[in-house]
Design a protein around this motif. Structure first.
Motif, PDB file in Angstrom:
ATOM      1  N   HIS A 179       0.843  -1.189   0.000  1.00  0.00           N
ATOM      2  CA  HIS A 179       0.000   0.000   0.000  1.00  0.00           C
ATOM      3  C   HIS A 179       0.881   1.242   0.000  1.00  0.00           C
ATOM      4  N   ALA A 180       0.493   2.253  -0.774  1.00  0.00           N
ATOM      5  CA  ALA A 180       1.315   3.456  -0.928  1.00  0.00           C
ATOM      6  C   ALA A 180       1.190   4.362   0.292  1.00  0.00           C
ATOM      7  N   ASP A 181       2.319   4.814   0.792  1.00  0.00           N
ATOM      8  CA  ASP A 181       2.365   5.723   1.935  1.00  0.00           C
ATOM      9  C   ASP A 181       2.003   7.130   1.470  1.00  0.00           C
ATOM     10  N   PRO A 182       0.936   7.732   2.027  1.00  0.00           N
ATOM     11  CA  PRO A 182       0.525   9.066   1.576  1.00  0.00           C
ATOM     12  C   PRO A 182       1.305  10.203   2.233  1.00  0.00           C
ATOM     13  N   SER A 183       2.094   9.915   3.261  1.00  0.00           N
ATOM     14  CA  SER A 183       2.791  10.983   3.981  1.00  0.00           C
ATOM     15  C   SER A 183       4.023  11.448   3.217  1.00  0.00           C
ATOM     16  N   SER A 184       4.459  12.673   3.519  1.00  0.00           N
ATOM     17  CA  SER A 184       5.558  13.281   2.769  1.00  0.00           C
ATOM     18  C   SER A 184       6.222  14.361   3.608  1.00  0.00           C
ATOM     19  N   TRP A 185       7.548  14.366   3.656  1.00  0.00           N
ATOM     20  CA  TRP A 185       8.259  15.430   4.366  1.00  0.00           C
ATOM     21  C   TRP A 185       8.187  16.746   3.607  1.00  0.00           C
ATOM     22  N   SER A 186       8.019  16.670   2.301  1.00  0.00           N
ATOM     23  CA  SER A 186       7.887  17.921   1.548  1.00  0.00           C
ATOM     24  C   SER A 186       6.617  18.661   1.950  1.00  0.00           C
ATOM     25  N   LYS A 187       5.559  17.914   2.306  1.00  0.00           N
ATOM     26  CA  LYS A 187       4.337  18.551   2.787  1.00  0.00           C
ATOM     27  C   LYS A 187       4.574  19.213   4.140  1.00  0.00           C
TER      28      LYS A 187
END
Length: 398
Positions: free
Chosen positions: A360-368
């Motif tokens: 499953h793809a992780d939706p979190s992001s440090w760029s956000k």
């Protein structure tokens, strides 16, 4: 002293203050990941809280100072390691580092009252230099501390002078923003919601297939009263022979009930119990060998184990409490269940087992996360904080 206008974005200097590696916890990893992420856009320094409190008082006292983390600060981040709870001479040196680095913004990671006196000293030094102050809240207060009336009173009383000199706050969810605003009375302060970035810093390993017909469950993280592990042990006893459970975690706050339940469980032969804080080198192996991660928290603002699980693409069963709903709602592998309900937890586990077998793809992001900080910097640049003209020392400590 009145804060100076913010420079152009490319020239903003940010100094992050948070947990160091000696008293290793999820905040240690977060402080490093945030600093490294911010360094992609800004000039960044970090002050680490090295000795949080006398080691004998720390729940993980046996591992204090042990080298368990593989994560490192970017070469672009200037690091001062660090500040000790007894302050002298480390806090004096930290103030010297702050003056030398001369940031435009000081970013304090808040999770425990143990750092409050050091943070207040750094804030007073920063405000004397016209430096803006941001507090990023991970907790209103550590739950173990908050159980002690004296610790709760100390934080509620002494955090006020710090917040009176704070220009903005960052939280991980709307839930956290409401809680912090209500308890600390900062509803009118500029704020941004920055969802927790991914904990994808462990070396990638291939998925490890398990025995045919067996769904491997994993509970990972410190074992504390609010984590709800006892609900999982009870639920697991009724799941049947097609499931195996691995529990990996260090016991905190003397919360031995889950360990006692494991010993007495009628299905003890299908439970593996690793009762310690594991090194980074071991973390991936546990997640690579899990089909479903189960996090039965009774309350929570954020969860490092949740983000490790999502970075591995593994289905998660998580209770719909606190900030976890916002953190995991966009993850296709999430199954939400009510808290403190072993029967609902068992149903959720059975449902999540059907999601296993694909990534499953992780939706979190440090760029956000960095984007959220950029928005807050812009707010601070366009508004004048009512705190900026207050004297550096105030007799009002309410």
């Amino acid at each position: 002293m009145t804060a100076s206008p913010m420079p152009d974005e490319q020239r903003i200097r940010v100094l992050v203050v948070g947990s160091g590696w000696r008293f290793l916890s999820g905040i240690s990893y977060y402080t490093c990941r945030l600093s490294n992420a911010l360094s992609s856009r800004y000039e960044v320094g970090a002050i680490l809280m090295r000795r949080l409190l006398p080691a004998r008082l720390y729940p993980g006292r046996e591992r204090v100072g042990h080298s368990l983390a593989d994560l490192r600060y970017s070469e672009d981040v200037r690091v001062f390691d660090g500040v000790d709870w007894f302050a002298v001479p480390s806090l004096v040196r930290a103030v010297g580092f702050l003056r030398s680095f001369r940031p435009d913004v000081l970013v304090l990671q808040w999770w425990t009252g143990a750092v409050l006196h050091s943070y207040l000293a750094l804030v007073l030094a920063a405000r004397a230099l016209g430096i803006r102050v941001i507090v990023e809240f991970h907790e209103v207060q550590d739950t173990g501390e908050a159980r002690h009336a004296w610790a709760a009173r100390y934080v509620r009383r002494c955090i006020r002078p710090l917040l009176d000199r704070t220009d903005g706050v960052v939280v991980h969810s709307r839930f956290d923003l409401a809680a912090v605003s209500e308890i600390y009375g900062i509803a009118d302060m500029p704020a941004e919601i920055a969802l927790h970035g991914p904990f994808d810093h462990h070396e990638p390993v291939a998925r490890r297939p398990g025995p045919d017909g067996i769904c491997r469950l994993l509970f990972f993280g410190t074992i504390r009263p609010y984590k709800g592990l006892e609900d999982l042990i009870e639920a697991f006893a009724g799941l049947g022979p097609g499931y195996h459970l691995t529990v990996v975690g260090e016991t905190w706050e003397g919360w031995t009930l889950p360990a006692e339940m494991i010993v007495d469980s009628p299905v003890r032969d299908r439970i593996t119990f690793v009762n310690r804080y594991v090194a980074d080198a071991e973390v991936n192996d546990f997640f690579a060998g899990a089909d479903v991660v189960v996090l039965p928290y009774r309350r929570s603002s954020a969860s490092g184990p949740l983000h490790i699980a999502m970075s591995h693409g593994v289905p998660v069963v998580v209770t719909g409490v606190g900030g976890l709903v916002e953190a995991a709602s966009e993850y296709s592998g999430t199954v939400f269940v009510p808290p403190a309900s072993p029967s609902d937890l068992a149903l959720g586990i059975a449902k999540a087992a059907g999601l296993a077998g694909r990534r499953h793809a992780d939706p979190s992001s440090w760029s956000k996360t960095v984007d959220a900080y950029s928005r807050l910097f812009a707010q601070l640049d366009s508004t004048t904080s009512s705190n900026q003209t207050e004297p550096a020392l105030s007799p009002d400590l309410r």
